[in-house]
Design a protein around this motif. Sequence first.
Motif, PDB file in Angstrom:
ATOM      1  N   VAL A   1      -4.499   2.693 -10.203  1.00 45.69           N
ATOM      2  CA  VAL A   1      -3.703   2.468  -8.987  1.00 45.69           C
ATOM      3  C   VAL A   1      -4.450   2.944  -7.753  1.00 45.69           C
ATOM      4  O   VAL A   1      -4.488   2.247  -6.732  1.00 45.69           O
TER       5      VAL A   1
ATOM      6  N   ILE B   1      -7.217   0.473  -6.941  1.00 43.14           N
ATOM      7  CA  ILE B   1      -6.670  -0.737  -6.309  1.00 43.14           C
ATOM      8  C   ILE B   1      -6.282  -0.449  -4.862  1.00 43.14           C
ATOM      9  O   ILE B   1      -6.565  -1.240  -3.959  1.00 43.14           O
ATOM     10  N   PHE B   2      -5.652   0.705  -4.642  1.00 46.24           N
ATOM     11  CA  PHE B   2      -5.257   1.115  -3.288  1.00 46.24           C
ATOM     12  C   PHE B   2      -6.478   1.173  -2.371  1.00 46.24           C
ATOM     13  O   PHE B   2      -6.472   0.615  -1.266  1.00 46.24           O
TER      14      PHE B   2
ATOM     15  N   LEU C   1       0.829  -1.205   0.000  1.00 48.84           N
ATOM     16  CA  LEU C   1       0.000   0.000   0.000  1.00 48.84           C
ATOM     17  C   LEU C   1       0.864   1.256   0.000  1.00 48.84           C
ATOM     18  O   LEU C   1       0.548   2.242  -0.682  1.00 48.84           O
TER      19      LEU C   1
ATOM     20  N   CYS D   1       2.143   1.818  -3.392  1.00 46.63           N
ATOM     21  CA  CYS D   1       1.081   2.413  -4.209  1.00 46.63           C
ATOM     22  C   CYS D   1       1.052   3.935  -4.044  1.00 46.63           C
ATOM     23  O   CYS D   1       0.890   4.677  -5.020  1.00 46.63           O
TER      24      CYS D   1
ATOM     25  N   LEU E   1       3.962   5.364  -5.839  1.00 48.76           N
ATOM     26  CA  LEU E   1       3.698   5.279  -7.281  1.00 48.76           C
ATOM     27  C   LEU E   1       2.746   6.382  -7.716  1.00 48.76           C
ATOM     28  O   LEU E   1       2.965   7.032  -8.756  1.00 48.76           O
ATOM     29  N   LEU E   2       1.714   6.623  -6.925  1.00 48.61           N
ATOM     30  CA  LEU E   2       0.767   7.707  -7.222  1.00 48.61           C
ATOM     31  C   LEU E   2       1.463   9.063  -7.189  1.00 48.61           C
ATOM     32  O   LEU E   2       1.187   9.934  -8.015  1.00 48.61           O
TER      33      LEU E   2
END
Length: 213
Positions: free
Chosen positions: A66, A69-70, A21, A24, A27-28
């Motif tokens: 993303v 999904i998170f 998480l 993520c 990544l965001l």
Amino acid sequence: MQALERTIIDTNWITILLVVLLVCVFLLKGLSFERLKGNALSLINKTFIESEIEENYSFVNLFKIVVFIFSMIVISFLMYKFLLFFDVSKEGGFYIFIETLGVVFSYFSIKRLLEFLLSHLFKINEQLKFFLCSKSNYLNCVSFYLFIALVIVEYSPLNTLFLVYFSVLFFSIRFVLHLISNKKLISSKLFYFILYLCSFEIAPPFILFKLLF
């Protein structure tokens, strides 16, 4: 002397899940720091939601995938914690979480697909753009705060009861702000809003809770 059976529940997967998480989030941030900040503060930043609509981002883009999904993983882990808290006889474990994730992911995916299809079928997608976008962004925002709460509970003396109160508070704030942000649309289409509320927001979660608990 008869040997006693011991059940050892491996919780290492929880640490790995929280790291995933966190990855993520990074990544965001790499994809768009401004959109990450906007999503995280959307409960108090209506302008960001309006800018998202103006930009006309498709749901099929990496950032939205993303963040979706998170949010699904966070909500699933929250449901998993509630499942163990309210049903003390139930043994936890990675497979129980995966089962919860499957149910939650399926529910939200089908719900969003139906909202998209029905809004286009009845040609009201333009009218519902802000309504659907604000609902989605508010959920993302709540998910970020729930993630922080989950980390705190997992590595502090606080128990799941704190998560219960925290979740009720933030989901209540989300609901109230969503009503306020869309008050003109809701007041003009009150009957349809109540119908939508019952069929999309109340009945499905009730079925979801029945499936999980």
